[in-house]
Design an enzyme around this catalytic site. Structure first.
Site, PDB file in Angstrom:
ATOM      1  N   ARG A   1       0.536  -0.980  -0.085  1.00 29.97           N
ATOM      2  CA  ARG A   1      -0.140  -0.225   0.358  1.00 29.97           C
ATOM      3  C   ARG A   1       0.781   1.013   0.292  1.00 29.97           C
ATOM      4  O   ARG A   1       2.211   1.373   0.398  1.00 29.97           O
ATOM      5  CB  ARG A   1      -0.669  -0.092   0.971  1.00 29.97           C
ATOM      6  CG  ARG A   1      -2.331  -0.549   1.247  1.00 29.97           C
ATOM      7  CD  ARG A   1      -2.914  -1.273   2.623  1.00 29.97           C
ATOM      8  NE  ARG A   1      -3.000  -0.122   2.751  1.00 29.97           N
ATOM      9  CZ  ARG A   1      -3.118   0.530   4.431  1.00 29.97           C
ATOM     10  NH1 ARG A   1      -3.370  -0.388   5.229  1.00 29.97           N
ATOM     11  NH2 ARG A   1      -4.086   1.353   4.237  1.00 29.97           N
TER      12      ARG A   1
ATOM     13  N   SER B   1       0.563   3.922   2.098  1.00 29.66           N
ATOM     14  CA  SER B   1       0.909   5.074   2.929  1.00 29.66           C
ATOM     15  C   SER B   1       1.980   4.873   3.507  1.00 29.66           C
ATOM     16  O   SER B   1       3.172   4.087   3.329  1.00 29.66           O
ATOM     17  CB  SER B   1      -0.258   4.776   4.144  1.00 29.66           C
ATOM     18  OG  SER B   1       0.279   3.110   4.265  1.00 29.66           O
TER      19      SER B   1
ATOM     20  N   LYS C   1      -3.313  -7.968  10.750  1.00 27.24           N
ATOM     21  CA  LYS C   1      -4.310  -7.781  11.511  1.00 27.24           C
ATOM     22  C   LYS C   1      -5.434  -7.392  10.611  1.00 27.24           C
ATOM     23  O   LYS C   1      -6.859  -7.539  10.663  1.00 27.24           O
ATOM     24  CB  LYS C   1      -4.881  -6.820  12.701  1.00 27.24           C
ATOM     25  CG  LYS C   1      -4.545  -5.394  12.411  1.00 27.24           C
ATOM     26  CD  LYS C   1      -4.923  -4.598  13.293  1.00 27.24           C
ATOM     27  CE  LYS C   1      -3.973  -2.385  12.894  1.00 27.24           C
ATOM     28  NZ  LYS C   1      -4.574  -2.477  11.976  1.00 27.24           N
ATOM     29  N   ASP C   2      -5.035  -7.070   8.806  1.00 30.92           N
ATOM     30  CA  ASP C   2      -5.430  -7.023   8.380  1.00 30.92           C
ATOM     31  C   ASP C   2      -6.798  -7.574   7.446  1.00 30.92           C
ATOM     32  O   ASP C   2      -7.141  -7.640   6.670  1.00 30.92           O
ATOM     33  CB  ASP C   2      -5.129  -5.235   6.937  1.00 30.92           C
ATOM     34  CG  ASP C   2      -5.323  -3.927   7.665  1.00 30.92           C
ATOM     35  OD1 ASP C   2      -6.154  -4.126   8.679  1.00 30.92           O
ATOM     36  OD2 ASP C   2      -4.057  -3.416   7.332  1.00 30.92           O
TER      37      ASP C   2
ATOM     38  N   THR D   1     -10.997   7.079  17.271  1.00 34.38           N
ATOM     39  CA  THR D   1     -10.774   5.486  17.278  1.00 34.38           C
ATOM     40  C   THR D   1     -11.701   5.450  16.390  1.00 34.38           C
ATOM     41  O   THR D   1     -12.823   6.093  16.087  1.00 34.38           O
ATOM     42  CB  THR D   1     -10.770   4.835  18.081  1.00 34.38           C
ATOM     43  OG1 THR D   1     -10.446   3.517  17.606  1.00 34.38           O
ATOM     44  CG2 THR D   1     -12.052   4.416  18.880  1.00 34.38           C
TER      45      THR D   1
ATOM     46  N   SER E   1     -12.148   2.191  15.372  1.00 32.29           N
ATOM     47  CA  SER E   1     -12.117   0.722  16.032  1.00 32.29           C
ATOM     48  C   SER E   1     -13.313   0.869  16.645  1.00 32.29           C
ATOM     49  O   SER E   1     -12.827   0.870  18.590  1.00 32.29           O
ATOM     50  CB  SER E   1     -10.915  -0.029  15.847  1.00 32.29           C
ATOM     51  OG  SER E   1     -10.581  -0.963  17.162  1.00 32.29           O
TER      52      SER E   1
ATOM     53  N   ARG F   1     -13.868  -2.145  18.188  1.00 32.70           N
ATOM     54  CA  ARG F   1     -12.797  -3.153  19.222  1.00 32.70           C
ATOM     55  C   ARG F   1     -12.618  -2.274  20.279  1.00 32.70           C
ATOM     56  O   ARG F   1     -12.511  -2.397  21.157  1.00 32.70           O
ATOM     57  CB  ARG F   1     -11.461  -3.743  18.718  1.00 32.70           C
ATOM     58  CG  ARG F   1     -10.704  -4.213  19.725  1.00 32.70           C
ATOM     59  CD  ARG F   1      -9.775  -4.692  19.243  1.00 32.70           C
ATOM     60  NE  ARG F   1      -8.732  -3.769  18.428  1.00 32.70           N
ATOM     61  CZ  ARG F   1      -8.691  -3.138  18.944  1.00 32.70           C
ATOM     62  NH1 ARG F   1      -7.957  -3.069  20.008  1.00 32.70           N
ATOM     63  NH2 ARG F   1      -7.580  -2.312  17.959  1.00 32.70           N
ATOM     64  N   ARG F   2     -11.345  -1.039  19.907  1.00 37.13           N
ATOM     65  CA  ARG F   2     -11.124   0.003  21.222  1.00 37.13           C
ATOM     66  C   ARG F   2     -12.058   0.683  21.659  1.00 37.13           C
ATOM     67  O   ARG F   2     -12.148   1.045  22.974  1.00 37.13           O
ATOM     68  CB  ARG F   2     -10.435   0.947  20.053  1.00 37.13           C
ATOM     69  CG  ARG F   2      -8.846   0.379  19.921  1.00 37.13           C
ATOM     70  CD  ARG F   2      -8.111   1.755  18.559  1.00 37.13           C
ATOM     71  NE  ARG F   2      -6.699   0.959  18.489  1.00 37.13           N
ATOM     72  CZ  ARG F   2      -5.993   0.458  17.390  1.00 37.13           C
ATOM     73  NH1 ARG F   2      -6.846   1.555  16.643  1.00 37.13           N
ATOM     74  NH2 ARG F   2      -5.281   0.182  16.812  1.00 37.13           N
TER      75      ARG F   2
ATOM     76  N   ARG G   1     -11.211   8.594  11.116  1.00 35.83           N
ATOM     77  CA  ARG G   1     -11.005   8.044   9.647  1.00 35.83           C
ATOM     78  C   ARG G   1      -9.215   8.711   9.645  1.00 35.83           C
ATOM     79  O   ARG G   1      -8.945   9.377  10.126  1.00 35.83           O
ATOM     80  CB  ARG G   1     -11.429   7.272   8.211  1.00 35.83           C
ATOM     81  CG  ARG G   1     -13.009   6.424   8.292  1.00 35.83           C
ATOM     82  CD  ARG G   1     -11.966   5.268   8.141  1.00 35.83           C
ATOM     83  NE  ARG G   1     -10.907   4.758   7.024  1.00 35.83           N
ATOM     84  CZ  ARG G   1     -10.828   4.576   5.725  1.00 35.83           C
ATOM     85  NH1 ARG G   1     -11.682   3.992   5.677  1.00 35.83           N
ATOM     86  NH2 ARG G   1      -9.730   4.542   5.156  1.00 35.83           N
ATOM     87  N   GLY G   2      -8.381   8.147   8.992  1.00 36.17           N
ATOM     88  CA  GLY G   2      -7.600   8.910   8.141  1.00 36.17           C
ATOM     89  C   GLY G   2      -6.478   8.050   8.612  1.00 36.17           C
ATOM     90  O   GLY G   2      -5.802   7.445   9.388  1.00 36.17           O
ATOM     91  N   ASN G   3      -4.886   8.683   8.022  1.00 33.33           N
ATOM     92  CA  ASN G   3      -3.963   8.158   8.201  1.00 33.33           C
ATOM     93  C   ASN G   3      -3.053   8.236   9.593  1.00 33.33           C
ATOM     94  O   ASN G   3      -3.791   8.976  10.485  1.00 33.33           O
ATOM     95  CB  ASN G   3      -2.815   8.364   7.474  1.00 33.33           C
ATOM     96  CG  ASN G   3      -2.722   9.637   7.088  1.00 33.33           C
ATOM     97  OD1 ASN G   3      -2.570  10.776   7.966  1.00 33.33           O
ATOM     98  ND2 ASN G   3      -1.827  10.187   5.880  1.00 33.33           N
TER      99      ASN G   3
ATOM    100  N   THR H   1      -2.737  12.650   9.834  1.00 33.84           N
ATOM    101  CA  THR H   1      -4.392  13.198  10.536  1.00 33.84           C
ATOM    102  C   THR H   1      -4.316  12.361  11.687  1.00 33.84           C
ATOM    103  O   THR H   1      -5.449  13.595  12.393  1.00 33.84           O
ATOM    104  CB  THR H   1      -4.926  12.456   9.166  1.00 33.84           C
ATOM    105  OG1 THR H   1      -4.359  12.560   7.553  1.00 33.84           O
ATOM    106  CG2 THR H   1      -6.610  12.525   8.760  1.00 33.84           C
ATOM    107  N   ARG H   2      -5.035  11.508  11.649  1.00 37.48           N
ATOM    108  CA  ARG H   2      -5.535  11.304  13.252  1.00 37.48           C
ATOM    109  C   ARG H   2      -4.402  11.985  14.568  1.00 37.48           C
ATOM    110  O   ARG H   2      -5.248  12.423  15.298  1.00 37.48           O
ATOM    111  CB  ARG H   2      -5.484  10.315  13.536  1.00 37.48           C
ATOM    112  CG  ARG H   2      -6.137   8.857  12.875  1.00 37.48           C
ATOM    113  CD  ARG H   2      -5.868   7.308  12.758  1.00 37.48           C
ATOM    114  NE  ARG H   2      -6.589   6.991  12.181  1.00 37.48           N
ATOM    115  CZ  ARG H   2      -7.538   5.825  11.620  1.00 37.48           C
ATOM    116  NH1 ARG H   2      -7.731   5.106  13.308  1.00 37.48           N
ATOM    117  NH2 ARG H   2      -8.386   5.519  11.365  1.00 37.48           N
TER     118      ARG H   2
ATOM    119  N   CYS I   1     -12.736  -8.235  10.723  1.00 35.75           N
ATOM    120  CA  CYS I   1     -11.616  -7.756  11.351  1.00 35.75           C
ATOM    121  C   CYS I   1     -12.183  -6.068  11.320  1.00 35.75           C
ATOM    122  O   CYS I   1     -11.630  -5.273  12.609  1.00 35.75           O
ATOM    123  CB  CYS I   1     -10.547  -7.381  10.269  1.00 35.75           C
ATOM    124  SG  CYS I   1     -10.145  -6.794   8.484  1.00 35.75           S
TER     125      CYS I   1
END
Length: 319
Positions: A11, A13, A81-82, A125, A127, A129-130, A151-153, A156-157, A244
């Protein structure tokens, strides 16, 4: 022939490029061949929707796998995890290198720890899960937080915190380490507080199953303990029929007596994103020596979690 470059699909990123670059160096050392990175855009990279809405499973993986099957790249690197839990027959998961730190980490304003955040703190987040585990922990310990879907890389976060839009964001420690930003972490979340995603911190190196020479070369990068652990975690996820992006956490770790590894412990959790209901269980057994033994460990724990009502806490179960 030996000097022909191997093509590594990755990818685009910053994180993907960093971890693929590290794998490229390792593969080059093992094979004696140069490795060139081939950048591939995945659906998960271009979609603006939240991962839970677009299904999560495979959105960062499918384009890489398609390029492998078309022969446009020789091998690919994924965040494990993806990966969907079902492995395609024509692709080999040739190596799972030594796992990085599997924990989640907080990047908060004013260098705050998670438990020191002010009442009403907004924590970002992407996620479920989080969200589920942070909200459950907050409820149990009298903390007042608001989880905000983002969302975002990584850039960004973290910018959401620096710009004052959020009080904190939660990111994978492994990713921050791989891109050289681990110093920005203000708190590491203990796995006793938040269990990571199945496979978090681990990489998957995949190639065509019929390329026996490359499969064998890449296998030199495989770490058997990491493979056993992530196989058990992903078996749990599969047996729960969860994708996932489902609110499922799992971690297999080794229990040692001094220097001697005795057993593997697998912990799993599933919960509603508001934290009101969770099912969290663990099991311990001999360290798996085969793929089937690792799978059995995950299935055993999943069966006990389903008996406790886990299925009803996951929303829509993955198809």
């Amino acid at each position: 022939m030996s000097e022909k470059a191997l093509r590594l699909g990755t990818r685009r990123s910053k994180l993907a490029m960093a971890q693929s670059g590290q794998v490229a160096d390792a593969v080059s050392q093992v094979t004696g061949r140069p490795v060139e990175l081939v950048e591939i855009t995945t659906y998960g990279d271009v979609s603006r929707e939240h991962l839970a809405q677009i299904g999560g499973t495979g959105v960062f993986v499918t384009a890489l796998r398609d390029a492998l099957l078309r022969g446009e790249v020789d091998f690919a690197v994924h965040s494990l995890k993806d990966l969907p839990t079902t492995q395609p027959e024509d692709l080999a998961l040739a190596a799972t290198p030594v796992r990085e730190d599997p924990r989640d980490a907080i990047v908060a304003r004013d260098a705050l720890k998670f438990t020191d955040l002010p009442r009403g703190a907004r924590i970002g987040t992407g996620s479920p899960r989080r969200m589920a585990q942070l909200n459950a922990y907050a409820r149990a310990h009298g903390l007042d937080i608001v989880t905000v879907p983002i969302r975002g890389n990584v850039d960004t976060r973290i910018r959401y915190v620096h710009d004052g839009e959020l009080d904190a964001v939660v990111l994978a420690a492994a990713g921050l380490n791989r891109i050289g930003r681990i110093d920005e972490v203000t708190d590491f979340l203990s796995v006793d507080t938040v269990l990571p995603a199945p496979g978090q911190g681990a990489l998957a190196i995949e190639c065509a199953a019929d390329d026996a020479h490359l499969v064998a070369a890449l296998a030199e990068l495989d770490d058997p303990f990491t493979r056993a652990a992530v196989t058990a975690e992903r078996s749990l996820l599969a047996a729960l029929e969860a994708g996932c992006s489902a609110p499922v956490g799992a971690l297999a770790d080794l229990l040692a007596d001094g220097q001697i590894v005795k057993e593997m412990r697998l912990r799993g959790v599933v919960g509603t994103t508001d934290g009101t209901r969770t099912v969290q269980l663990s099991t311990t057994g001999p360290v798996p020596e085969t793929h089937d033994q690792a799978v059995a460990l995950g299935r055993e724990l999943a069966a006990r979690m389903l008996d406790q009502g886990a299925a009803g806490l996951m929303g829509e179960r993955a198809q």
